[in-house]
Write a protein that holds these residues in place. Structure first.
Motif, short mmCIF file in Angstrom:
data_model
loop_
_atom_site.label_atom_id
_atom_site.label_comp_id
_atom_site.label_asym_id
_atom_site.label_seq_id
_atom_site.Cartn_x
_atom_site.Cartn_y
_atom_site.Cartn_z
N ALA A 27 -0.48 59.14 -13.15
CA ALA A 27 0.34 59.54 -14.04
C ALA A 27 0.40 59.89 -15.20
O ALA A 27 1.42 60.47 -15.64
N ALA A 28 -0.78 59.89 -16.06
CA ALA A 28 -1.02 60.45 -16.95
C ALA A 28 -0.72 62.19 -16.77
O ALA A 28 -0.33 63.14 -17.42
N ILE A 29 -2.12 62.59 -16.00
CA ILE A 29 -1.56 63.64 -15.44
C ILE A 29 -0.09 64.00 -15.00
O ILE A 29 -0.48 64.82 -14.99
N LYS A 30 0.50 63.65 -14.03
CA LYS A 30 2.06 63.95 -13.95
C LYS A 30 2.57 64.30 -14.50
O LYS A 30 4.32 65.36 -15.12
N ASP A 58 -22.53 67.89 -21.31
CA ASP A 58 -21.15 68.26 -21.65
C ASP A 58 -20.41 69.12 -20.67
O ASP A 58 -20.89 69.72 -20.38
N PHE A 59 -18.91 68.74 -21.03
CA PHE A 59 -18.25 69.78 -20.10
C PHE A 59 -16.33 68.70 -20.84
O PHE A 59 -16.31 68.10 -21.39
N PHE A 60 -15.27 69.99 -20.13
CA PHE A 60 -13.82 69.83 -21.40
C PHE A 60 -13.37 69.00 -20.14
O PHE A 60 -13.48 69.68 -18.75
N GLY A 61 -13.23 67.97 -20.42
CA GLY A 61 -11.18 67.33 -19.75
C GLY A 61 -10.48 66.53 -20.41
O GLY A 61 -11.32 66.29 -21.35
N ALA A 62 -9.52 66.97 -20.12
CA ALA A 62 -8.90 65.36 -19.54
C ALA A 62 -7.67 65.70 -21.85
O ALA A 62 -8.07 64.78 -22.48
#
Length: 194
Positions: A27-30, A58-62
């Motif tokens: 839902a958050a991504i939509k 580490d990574f980048f996401g959300a």
């Protein structure tokens, strides 16, 4: 518990996945498509011969940098003696099989959960055929990578054979690693300036 489904408190888990958290994530991504953009990273340092080590943390996401991992993951790449190594670790093409197996499995489990299918058992066998003439530059007509990779899935789930076949096909099509391997992806190699 054989059918990987449970209710803990008011949270429902199917195949080990929190179904409410999964629904909230979707839902958050939509609602904000920028949350779907991720950048994963790895560094690698040569040790000697065919041995080198990759570090992942580490990574980048959300929409933000993720530094939640307490420690980095370190993987040693090596070669068997027949390929001039000392079995320091799996070799990179074996790590590719590992990544492919893990990604197809995870994609399968996620989409089984989304379809309400409980999995009792799941394992995979992978075989990749490669001709080293390509790597060694002995025959330009031979590709340096895998010529073919076969994945056999052993699955026991609470669904029909048709549903299982559809889910397997869907997992193959939507697995990020499988998709990356099956289509041309631009890869650049540059030298860092000092």
């Amino acid at each position: 518990m054989t059918a990987q489904s449970a209710v803990v408190g008011k949270t429902t888990y199917l195949n080990g996945i929190d179904t409410k958290a999964a629904a909230d994530t979707i839902a958050a991504i939509k609602n904000d498509k920028s949350l779907a953009k991720f950048q994963f990273r790895a560094t690698n340092e040569w040790v000697s011969g065919g041995e080198n080590r990759s570090t992942i943390r580490d990574f980048f996401g959300a929409g933000m940098e993720d530094t939640s991992r307490a420690a980095a993951f370190t993987f040693t790449n090596g070669e068997p003696p027949v390929l001039l190594g000392n079995n320091e670790g799996a070799n990179p093409v074996e790590f590719l099989l590992h990544a492919l197996a893990g990604c197809v499995t995870t994609t399968f489990v996620l989409h089984a959960m989304a379809r309400g299918i409980a999995i009792q058992e799941l394992s995979t066998e992978l075989k990749g055929n490669i001709d080293l003439q390509g790597l060694l530059g002995l025959d330009d007509s031979v590709p340096p990578g895998y010529e073919r990779i076969d994945i056999v899935m052993h699955v026991k789930a609470d669904c029909s054979d048709e549903e299982l076949e559809d889910l397997m096909s869907y997992a193959q099509q939507h697995s990020p690693v499988c998709n990356t391997v099956c289509r041309p992806v631009p890869v650049t190699v540059t030298r860092a300036m000092r």
